[in-house]
Design an enzyme around this catalytic site. Structure first.
Site, PDB file in Angstrom:
ATOM      1  N   GLU A 158       7.119  -6.439   6.653  1.00 16.54           N
ATOM      2  CA  GLU A 158       6.549  -6.238   5.058  1.00 16.54           C
ATOM      3  C   GLU A 158       6.831  -7.230   4.487  1.00 16.54           C
ATOM      4  O   GLU A 158       5.521  -7.375   3.733  1.00 16.54           O
ATOM      5  CB  GLU A 158       6.656  -4.829   4.772  1.00 16.54           C
ATOM      6  CG  GLU A 158       5.367  -3.850   4.344  1.00 16.54           C
ATOM      7  CD  GLU A 158       5.792  -2.992   3.559  1.00 16.54           C
ATOM      8  OE1 GLU A 158       6.212  -1.948   3.983  1.00 16.54           O
ATOM      9  OE2 GLU A 158       5.900  -2.611   2.189  1.00 16.54           O
TER      10      GLU A 158
ATOM     11  N   HIS B 233       3.133  -3.110   9.687  1.00 16.55           N
ATOM     12  CA  HIS B 233       4.106  -4.661   8.786  1.00 16.55           C
ATOM     13  C   HIS B 233       3.372  -4.949   8.369  1.00 16.55           C
ATOM     14  O   HIS B 233       3.375  -6.435   6.983  1.00 16.55           O
ATOM     15  CB  HIS B 233       5.816  -4.660   9.388  1.00 16.55           C
ATOM     16  CG  HIS B 233       6.134  -3.248  10.132  1.00 16.55           C
ATOM     17  ND1 HIS B 233       6.176  -3.789  11.058  1.00 16.55           N
ATOM     18  CD2 HIS B 233       7.012  -2.829  10.097  1.00 16.55           C
ATOM     19  CE1 HIS B 233       7.046  -3.486  11.690  1.00 16.55           C
ATOM     20  NE2 HIS B 233       7.647  -2.093  10.923  1.00 16.55           N
TER      21      HIS B 233
ATOM     22  N   THR C 208       6.647  -1.099   0.846  1.00 13.83           N
ATOM     23  CA  THR C 208       6.104   0.793   0.877  1.00 13.83           C
ATOM     24  C   THR C 208       7.619   1.862   1.281  1.00 13.83           C
ATOM     25  O   THR C 208       7.285   3.207   1.270  1.00 13.83           O
ATOM     26  CB  THR C 208       5.252   0.879   1.720  1.00 13.83           C
ATOM     27  OG1 THR C 208       6.110  -0.064   3.525  1.00 13.83           O
ATOM     28  CG2 THR C 208       3.800  -0.014   1.417  1.00 13.83           C
TER      29      THR C 208
ATOM     30  N   CYS D 100       5.081   4.574  -0.520  1.00 15.46           N
ATOM     31  CA  CYS D 100       4.070   4.940   0.276  1.00 15.46           C
ATOM     32  C   CYS D 100       4.442   6.680   0.345  1.00 15.46           C
ATOM     33  O   CYS D 100       5.721   6.889   0.621  1.00 15.46           O
ATOM     34  CB  CYS D 100       4.285   4.949   1.808  1.00 15.46           C
ATOM     35  SG  CYS D 100       3.757   5.848   3.038  1.00 15.46           S
TER      36      CYS D 100
ATOM     37  N   CYS E 276      -0.732  -1.571   8.448  1.00 18.45           N
ATOM     38  CA  CYS E 276      -0.911  -0.232   8.048  1.00 18.45           C
ATOM     39  C   CYS E 276      -2.134  -0.352   6.132  1.00 18.45           C
ATOM     40  O   CYS E 276      -1.550  -1.141   5.623  1.00 18.45           O
ATOM     41  CB  CYS E 276       0.340   0.274   7.255  1.00 18.45           C
ATOM     42  SG  CYS E 276       0.621   2.083   6.378  1.00 18.45           S
TER      43      CYS E 276
ATOM     44  N   ASN F 295      12.597   2.758   7.180  1.00 13.09           N
ATOM     45  CA  ASN F 295      12.384   3.988   6.882  1.00 13.09           C
ATOM     46  C   ASN F 295      13.275   4.957   7.283  1.00 13.09           C
ATOM     47  O   ASN F 295      13.861   5.751   6.864  1.00 13.09           O
ATOM     48  CB  ASN F 295      10.800   4.590   6.251  1.00 13.09           C
ATOM     49  CG  ASN F 295       9.932   4.570   7.615  1.00 13.09           C
ATOM     50  OD1 ASN F 295      10.812   6.109   8.252  1.00 13.09           O
ATOM     51  ND2 ASN F 295       9.625   3.783   8.730  1.00 13.09           N
TER      52      ASN F 295
ATOM     53  N   SER G 287      14.158  -0.013  12.399  1.00 19.60           N
ATOM     54  CA  SER G 287      13.402   0.702  10.741  1.00 19.60           C
ATOM     55  C   SER G 287      14.073   1.470   9.664  1.00 19.60           C
ATOM     56  O   SER G 287      14.983   2.411   9.691  1.00 19.60           O
ATOM     57  CB  SER G 287      12.570   2.081  11.872  1.00 19.60           C
ATOM     58  OG  SER G 287      11.782   3.379  10.914  1.00 19.60           O
TER      59      SER G 287
ATOM     60  N   CYS H  51       3.190   8.446  10.940  1.00 16.54           N
ATOM     61  CA  CYS H  51       3.005   9.023  10.249  1.00 16.54           C
ATOM     62  C   CYS H  51       1.235   7.862   9.798  1.00 16.54           C
ATOM     63  O   CYS H  51       0.560   7.785  10.897  1.00 16.54           O
ATOM     64  CB  CYS H  51       3.504   8.122   8.659  1.00 16.54           C
ATOM     65  SG  CYS H  51       3.342   6.028   9.013  1.00 16.54           S
TER      66      CYS H  51
END
Lengths: 273, 273
Positions: free
Chosen positions: A125, A73, A157, A185, A95, A215, A213, A13
């Site tokens: 994060e 993060h 996010t 996000c 990010c 996400n 991870s 991303c």
């Protein structure tokens, strides 16, 4: 012959791409680069970067030279303070979307709101954002009423919108004032949409990405509900030939921190089966 | 013999009591007092005030002398402007809780939010607040998604919380930022709670108050769901003896703009049946 389909948004991303570019550029002129925690949640990519001298450290207290990288993060406020007090060289690869969460949270706290971070208590994060509030914030993982009348809400996010909104709805019940920033996000959401659509058209789905991870794991959980034959793997080696018996159409997608080369290797291997 | 029970919070609410006190005091020294629209939504009380020379007018354009009263629900910005430009004498009897809705709405607009007023389009309170936004606001009566990313929400003071929250929840779906002020008047809520509790203990409920009163009508609707034998009346004359056949326990309550004397008359009449 197995037909392979990939989602449109695949590979790094925006935030991950930016971070990797920053550290690789730094590695050209520096051979001691430390990231506080893994720069992204992808063990294979982190392994590759280690070969270029970019190494994750868990405790920065022992670092006296080289360049310190603030990971995607975000790092903790006390870590940032430490780096700056020591006068250590650093690059900030946090990010920009994560920074926005932090910025909103800090502003809300300053304006007298009790800050609620919707997110996973143990996710870096969330820990990062909370540290910038001097830990004066509440992390919520499920709908709960809190005893504050002026509430400011941000979210990690990479969460599902429905999940976040369920928590906000509960907070609305007792708040006299509630201010909510949707800091989810868009890219995470788009990937989930694309993966969900693809899952309906294939016989089997492969989700490539770090097991650590957030996400990627959530992407897997979403897709699994649509296509029960869904697998979360880190590399092509995690696959089992038996999965593909009688399978004609395979969908492949990956998380925000999954490099293209891992996707390519998986794609080749699937076609070989 | 019928037993009669009344709720604890009965008679005028804070804002109505304040407004009535203000105009009656003014009437001691002035014989021309005009309210823009009925000062409260109770025809009997408005009728009594008329006998003291306090008269509602619908159009203030013809008034050249006397004192103008801004009613509890608030007046329109253009009316306030007119009164001030003409240099007319006025007293502001707007309910302070209604003014809070207006204040929040104006602040939200100034800060760049698209202002949503959850409320009844035709209610004078809503029309008043909207006019102070130069009509640059959206009135929502049911859950709807609007195409604005920064949304500020206030609500008419006399609404049900669940009703308001359902509308806010829908707005959350597309908002990037949503700021919500719970401007529902606590007293409205307390009256509903007390009336609902009482309704469970009696055989019949009487809700006394203006048919044009939003909060009384909503009180009636809430109570009716709990006790099907519930009647909304304005005065004791609206009652029918037949309603009370075989009834032993009667509950009486009223809206925020229902004067005590109407309640007392109803109570006496019920006991006579």
């Amino acid at each position: 012959m197995i037909e392979v389909f990939k989602t449109k948004n695949i590979g790094f991303c925006f935030g991950v791409k930016r971070a990797i570019k920053m550290v690789i550029k730094e590695a050209e002129s520096n051979d001691k680069i430390y990231t506080i925690g893994p720069i992204i949640h992808n063990p294979q990519m982190v392994g590759m970067l280690a070969q270029k001298g970019i190494k994750p450290v868990m405790d920065i207290k022992n670092i006296t030279d080289g360049v310190i990288v603030f990971r995607t993060h975000g790092i903790k406020k006390e870590e940032e303070d430490f780096v700056k007090q020591r006068g250590l060289k650093y690059i900030d690869a946090t990010c920009p979307f994560v920074k926005k969460v932090r910025r909103h949270a800090i502003m809300l706290k300053k304006m007298g709101y009790k800050v609620v971070i919707v997110g996973e208590k143990e996710h870096p994060e969330v820990k990062s954002v909370l540290s910038y509030l001097d830990n004066d914030g509440i992390v919520l993982q499920k709908p709960e009423i809190i005893d504050f009348r002026k509430i400011g809400v941000v979210s990690q996010t990479t969460l599902e919108k429905e999940y976040v909104l369920d928590i906000v709805k509960e907070l609305l019940k007792e708040a006299k004032e509630l201010r909510f920033f949707n800091t989810i996000c868009d890219n995470t959401w788009i990937r989930k949409q694309e993966a969900s659509n693809l899952a309906q058209k294939v016989d089997l789905m492969i989700i490539v990405g770090g097991k650590n991870s957030s996400n990627t794991t959530k992407l897997y959980e979403t897709v699994k509900k649509i296509q029960p034959k869904t697998y979360h793997i880190e590399t092509d080696e995690d696959m089992d030939k038996d999965w593909f018996k009688g399978i004609k159409r395979v969908g492949i997608t990956g998380g925000a921190s999954t490099p293209d080369f891992l996707i390519d290797m998986v794609e080749r291997q699937v076609k070989n089966f």
